[in-house]
Scaffold this motif. Sequence first.
Motif, PDB file in Angstrom:
ATOM      1  N   LYS A   1       4.425  -0.835  24.356  1.00 50.91           N
ATOM      2  CA  LYS A   1       3.223  -0.588  23.568  1.00 50.91           C
ATOM      3  C   LYS A   1       3.549  -0.462  22.078  1.00 50.91           C
ATOM      4  N   VAL A   2       4.690   0.148  21.768  1.00 52.90           N
ATOM      5  CA  VAL A   2       5.092   0.262  20.362  1.00 52.90           C
ATOM      6  C   VAL A   2       5.380  -1.122  19.786  1.00 52.90           C
ATOM      7  N   GLU A   3       6.086  -1.945  20.549  1.00 52.28           N
ATOM      8  CA  GLU A   3       6.370  -3.308  20.090  1.00 52.28           C
ATOM      9  C   GLU A   3       5.081  -4.087  19.890  1.00 52.28           C
ATOM     10  N   SER A   4       4.170  -3.960  20.838  1.00 51.97           N
ATOM     11  CA  SER A   4       2.893  -4.665  20.743  1.00 51.97           C
ATOM     12  C   SER A   4       2.117  -4.220  19.508  1.00 51.97           C
ATOM     13  N   ALA A   5       2.145  -2.914  19.226  1.00 51.27           N
ATOM     14  CA  ALA A   5       1.442  -2.386  18.051  1.00 51.27           C
ATOM     15  C   ALA A   5       2.051  -2.915  16.764  1.00 51.27           C
ATOM     16  N   LYS A   6       3.393  -2.957  16.707  1.00 54.04           N
ATOM     17  CA  LYS A   6       4.059  -3.465  15.510  1.00 54.04           C
ATOM     18  C   LYS A   6       3.753  -4.946  15.306  1.00 54.04           C
ATOM     19  N   TRP A   7       3.754  -5.710  16.397  1.00 50.95           N
ATOM     20  CA  TRP A   7       3.420  -7.136  16.295  1.00 50.95           C
ATOM     21  C   TRP A   7       2.002  -7.312  15.751  1.00 50.95           C
ATOM     22  N   PHE A   8       1.091  -6.499  16.248  1.00 52.97           N
ATOM     23  CA  PHE A   8      -0.307  -6.644  15.833  1.00 52.97           C
ATOM     24  C   PHE A   8      -0.474  -6.277  14.353  1.00 52.97           C
ATOM     25  N   ILE A   9       0.167  -5.193  13.927  1.00 52.75           N
ATOM     26  CA  ILE A   9       0.091  -4.794  12.522  1.00 52.75           C
ATOM     27  C   ILE A   9       0.712  -5.867  11.633  1.00 52.75           C
ATOM     28  N   ASN A  10       1.846  -6.399  12.074  1.00 54.50           N
ATOM     29  CA  ASN A  10       2.509  -7.458  11.317  1.00 54.50           C
ATOM     30  C   ASN A  10       1.617  -8.697  11.222  1.00 54.50           C
ATOM     31  N   ALA A  11       0.957  -9.045  12.314  1.00 56.12           N
ATOM     32  CA  ALA A  11       0.090 -10.225  12.324  1.00 56.12           C
ATOM     33  C   ALA A  11      -1.100 -10.035  11.383  1.00 56.12           C
ATOM     34  N   LEU A  12      -1.662  -8.811  11.338  1.00 57.53           N
ATOM     35  CA  LEU A  12      -2.758  -8.535  10.411  1.00 57.53           C
ATOM     36  C   LEU A  12      -2.303  -8.680   8.960  1.00 57.53           C
ATOM     37  N   TYR A  13      -1.113  -8.208   8.689  1.00 50.00           N
ATOM     38  CA  TYR A  13      -0.565  -8.313   7.336  1.00 50.00           C
ATOM     39  C   TYR A  13      -0.340  -9.773   6.955  1.00 50.00           C
ATOM     40  N   GLN A  14       0.273 -10.521   7.867  1.00 52.71           N
ATOM     41  CA  GLN A  14       0.539 -11.932   7.599  1.00 52.71           C
ATOM     42  C   GLN A  14      -0.760 -12.724   7.477  1.00 52.71           C
ATOM     43  N   ARG A  15      -1.760 -12.351   8.266  1.00 54.33           N
ATOM     44  CA  ARG A  15      -3.069 -13.020   8.168  1.00 54.33           C
ATOM     45  C   ARG A  15      -3.664 -12.836   6.781  1.00 54.33           C
TER      46      ARG A  15
END
Length: 489
Positions: free
Chosen positions: A335-349
């Motif tokens: 879940k922590v990895e998934s959260a970091k991926w999602f935050i990173n994707a929002l930033y990159q978007r």
Amino acid sequence: MVRLSQHLALEQRLTPQQILLSTLLQLPMLSLEQKIKTEMELNPVLEEAEEMEDIQEEEEILDEDPKEAEEIREEFDQLENNNKTEEEEKYEELEEETNWEDLVNDEDNYEFRLPRDKNEEEYKRPEVSQTTMVDHLFEQLRLLNLSEDDFRVGEYIIYNLRDDGYLDKEVTVESIAHIFERNPEDVEKILKQIQVFDPVGIAARNLKECMEVQLLHLQFSGKQEIALKIVQEAFTDFVNKRYEKIVDQLGISFDDIREAIEVINKLNPKPGEGYWDSSQNYVIPDFTVEKVDNELIVSLNEWNIPGLRISPHYRRLIGKSKSLGKDVRQFLRKKVESAKWFINALYQRRVTMLKTMHAIVDLQRDFFEKGPEHIKPMIMKDVAEVINMDISTVSRVVNGKYVQTDYGVFELKYFFNEGMEMTDGEEISTLRIKEQLKEIIKNEDHNKPYSDDKLAEMLKKKGIPIARRTVAKYREQLGIPIARLRREI
């Protein structure tokens, strides 16, 4: 006979992070809001950081015991390194390239905070109460003195109306009579009653019936009588503007036809339009481009996108993970990895969308400074080369996105159009050619409208080498009928 063999092959695969980023890039603002809410429901580690005070309170809790905070950080890092699968190790190098410090602003909290103006007033979109077409018709249906069986027939008719107010083509009087075991004459009578509801002409089966009902409902005069006669007896010739045939058939003058046209033009060909429908989409711009002190300022519309972070509660829980079971540790790690991926994707978007919009503004600067008539030819490849990304990435950013400018709200796809070289060597956008074509047709003699050949000839005189078939294609795209149907008397 079974045989074993080996073969070597290269194949390209997208990482889960790349797939997530591609998905988020395609989403307009409202869809992104829903995606974030869904992700927060599925991932308990991810939470919304609504107020900076709340964030500071969580930081103070961790700072109360420096030893405990250090243990949490160690366990947090350990969760990232332990129990890695082969697939995760394969992309470990890619993960290390991510600058998490810039992403989360504070490496100890893993927060994603959108840049906001402290003086900006926060607001929420109000929910507007509107009456739908179906509700409006039901209010009138209940006022009729109908039996329960008749009311059910009327209810069925109303529920089978299209958005434009016409009765669905697959629904006939005979089919309704069969469903409710009624006589077709009874169903026809109920349908006629509904057709005089407000708006008049609703539930008509075709345009002719819709216009006929509205003409019958008007207070009669000489003009309306002739108009009704034309609709009832010479509707096909009238639609195709064969006025000479109408004069011969009905024994009326051209002046009579002219007066009848004035009456018919006041009728509503689509009585269902104009009513609010919950399925309608409202355009909320994803970008805003403003001219401030002769400088074009590009901003991303993020006022309703929440800031995200990894919950301090779960971070403390990770710090005590030695007392947790293996399954719980594995669950938290995922879940922590998934959260970091999602935050990173929002930033990159956010970064990718702003880069793309800045490139569009630079390439179409005359449009944003002087107006739509100065739009230039541009294709997605031009933007992709400027931002050094693939055309497919530009396509995802552009898809379904809108920008608010000083000249109105435009879909991003509007700025991408082919061009044509004029006789003087200058490039002209196809949008500008269409605007010139529209202007010529607007100013033509409506008694003798220009043919497509004549339109092509007039555009060539302006330096635009264009063929007749291209003129016909542009005219159809603009929704302009052929010369015969544009003729007036």
